[in-house]
Design a protein around this motif. Structure first.
Motif, short mmCIF file in Angstrom:
data_model
loop_
_atom_site.label_atom_id
_atom_site.label_comp_id
_atom_site.label_asym_id
_atom_site.label_seq_id
_atom_site.Cartn_x
_atom_site.Cartn_y
_atom_site.Cartn_z
N PHE A 105 43.80 -27.87 25.11
CA PHE A 105 42.45 -27.35 25.34
C PHE A 105 42.07 -26.57 24.08
CE2 PHE A 105 44.26 -27.43 29.75
CZ PHE A 105 43.45 -28.46 30.22
N ARG A 106 40.77 -26.48 23.83
CA ARG A 106 40.36 -25.76 22.63
C ARG A 106 38.94 -25.22 22.79
NH1 ARG A 106 39.94 -31.38 19.20
NH2 ARG A 106 38.01 -32.06 20.14
N THR A 107 38.70 -24.12 22.13
CA THR A 107 37.38 -23.51 22.19
C THR A 107 36.93 -23.15 20.78
OG1 THR A 107 37.84 -22.54 24.36
CG2 THR A 107 36.05 -21.54 23.09
N THR A 108 35.72 -23.55 20.43
CA THR A 108 35.12 -23.07 19.19
C THR A 108 34.50 -21.72 19.51
OG1 THR A 108 34.68 -25.33 18.49
CG2 THR A 108 33.43 -23.60 17.38
N VAL A 109 34.98 -20.70 18.83
CA VAL A 109 34.61 -19.32 19.17
C VAL A 109 33.44 -18.87 18.30
CG1 VAL A 109 35.44 -16.97 19.46
CG2 VAL A 109 37.01 -18.90 19.78
N ILE A 110 32.36 -18.46 18.96
CA ILE A 110 31.11 -18.17 18.24
C ILE A 110 30.55 -16.80 18.62
CG2 ILE A 110 28.77 -19.05 17.79
CD1 ILE A 110 30.33 -21.60 19.38
N PRO A 111 30.32 -15.94 17.63
CA PRO A 111 29.66 -14.67 17.93
C PRO A 111 28.30 -14.93 18.58
CG PRO A 111 30.49 -14.68 15.67
CD PRO A 111 30.63 -16.08 16.19
N ILE A 127 23.08 -28.03 15.62
CA ILE A 127 21.94 -28.57 16.39
C ILE A 127 20.81 -27.54 16.46
CG2 ILE A 127 21.23 -29.04 18.78
CD1 ILE A 127 23.38 -31.05 19.02
N ASP A 128 21.15 -26.31 16.77
CA ASP A 128 20.15 -25.23 16.73
C ASP A 128 20.32 -24.52 15.38
OD1 ASP A 128 18.76 -22.88 16.88
OD2 ASP A 128 19.30 -22.47 18.97
N SER A 129 19.31 -24.67 14.52
CA SER A 129 19.47 -24.17 13.15
C SER A 129 19.69 -22.65 13.08
CB SER A 129 18.28 -24.59 12.28
OG SER A 129 17.10 -24.10 12.88
N LYS A 130 19.33 -21.94 14.17
CA LYS A 130 19.57 -20.48 14.17
C LYS A 130 21.08 -20.18 14.01
CE LYS A 130 17.30 -19.25 18.06
NZ LYS A 130 16.50 -20.43 18.47
N PHE A 131 21.89 -21.10 14.49
CA PHE A 131 23.34 -20.87 14.43
C PHE A 131 23.90 -20.96 13.01
CE2 PHE A 131 25.10 -20.26 18.69
CZ PHE A 131 23.92 -20.33 19.41
N GLU A 132 23.11 -21.57 12.11
CA GLU A 132 23.59 -21.66 10.73
C GLU A 132 23.61 -20.29 10.06
OE1 GLU A 132 21.14 -24.76 9.00
OE2 GLU A 132 21.83 -26.15 10.54
N LYS A 133 22.91 -19.33 10.68
CA LYS A 133 22.88 -17.98 10.09
C LYS A 133 23.91 -17.05 10.74
CE LYS A 133 18.07 -18.32 8.77
NZ LYS A 133 17.70 -19.52 9.55
N ILE A 134 24.62 -17.55 11.72
CA ILE A 134 25.61 -16.69 12.40
C ILE A 134 26.87 -16.57 11.56
CG2 ILE A 134 27.17 -16.60 14.40
CD1 ILE A 134 24.89 -17.55 16.12
N LYS A 135 27.32 -15.34 11.40
CA LYS A 135 28.54 -15.11 10.63
C LYS A 135 29.73 -15.27 11.58
CE LYS A 135 29.92 -11.74 7.19
NZ LYS A 135 30.96 -10.91 7.73
#
Ligand code: SF4
Length: 234
Positions: free
Chosen positions: A163-169, A201-209
């Motif tokens: 199992f795996r999770t991509t962890v995103i702030p 897919i959501d370009s806002k995520f490209e700015k997430i550190k």
């Protein structure tokens, strides 16, 4: 079978094996952080160059003895109705098969496991098993019962899995990851994958550190008791 891409050789996608990765188009999720919009969004799928089945199987015949396995990735491969036949043709050539899935189609998963068509499954766990959190991470309304069924089926299948999770702030807190571990544990292998802010897919995520690696390492320590193997990737 619509093939939207082929990575001819990979040492990382299939643990312990030299493999190729085949990308099948179409997905029922819209994870805002997804890196593969060309395999997910219908308007982009149309523009994505396709590889024919003949080209793909010619490639597999040429690489016999050089590659151990084939990774089926997406999009979401289990949406393809002809997946069992497609895999059978791959296995008839002597390859091991790894399936990457979002776990939304336990019916197909059951069929593949029963017919011994897959040798390894990697299932993404998008969030803790709470409707609101899962829907937000997947970008669509998710049938959590199906996700839970897939988790249990994989754990009891006798085949190798992770199992795996991509962890995103902004999507996951430390408590969310601990809750995921409790939801799916005890289990064999669980990987925390760090998010890469690129062509989402959501370009806002490209700015997430992304979270610092130390954060993931600390959470890993807290949850490792639930798994035989628990590691940070990326
Ligand atoms: S990350 Fe989400 S949207 Fe992208 S392919 Fe996987 S399940 Fe589909």
């Amino acid at each position: 079978m619509e093939i939207g891409g082929l990575e001819k050789s990979t040492l990382i996608d299939y643990p312990g094996r030299v493999a190729c990765t085949v990308f099948l188009v179409g997905c029922n999720f819209r994870c805002p952080f997804c890196y593969s919009s060309e395999l997910v969004l219908p308007e982009k799928i149309l523009r994505q160059p396709k590889i024919s089945g003949k080209e793909f199987f010619d490639f597999l015949r040429e690489r016999k003895g050089l590659l151990d396995g084939v990774v089926l990735c997406g999009g979401e491969p289990t949406l393809q109705k002809d997946l069992p036949d497609f895999i059978k043709r791959i296995k008839d050539l002597g390859y091991l098969v790894k399936l990457d899935t979002n776990g939304s189609n336990p019916e197909m998963l059951e069929l593949l496991i029963d017919k011994k068509l897959i040798d390894y499954v990697a299932m993404d766990i998008k969030a803790p098993m709470e409707n609101q959190k899962y829907d937000r991470a997947a970008g669509v309304k998710v049938n959590l019962e199906k996700i839970k069924k897939s988790v249990e089926m994989i754990k009891n299948s006798g085949i190798d899995y992770e199992f795996r999770t991509t962890v995103i702030p902004g999507i996951h807190t430390r408590e969310d990851i601990i809750q995921i571990a409790k939801d799916i544990g005890p289990a064999k292998k669980y990987y925390l994958q760090n998010f890469r802010p690129e062509k989402t897919i959501d370009s806002k995520f490209e700015k997430i550190k992304p979270y610092p690696k130390e954060f993931l390492s600390e959470v890993r320590k807290e949850i490792s008791r639930f798994f035989e193997v628990c590691e940070v990737r990326g």
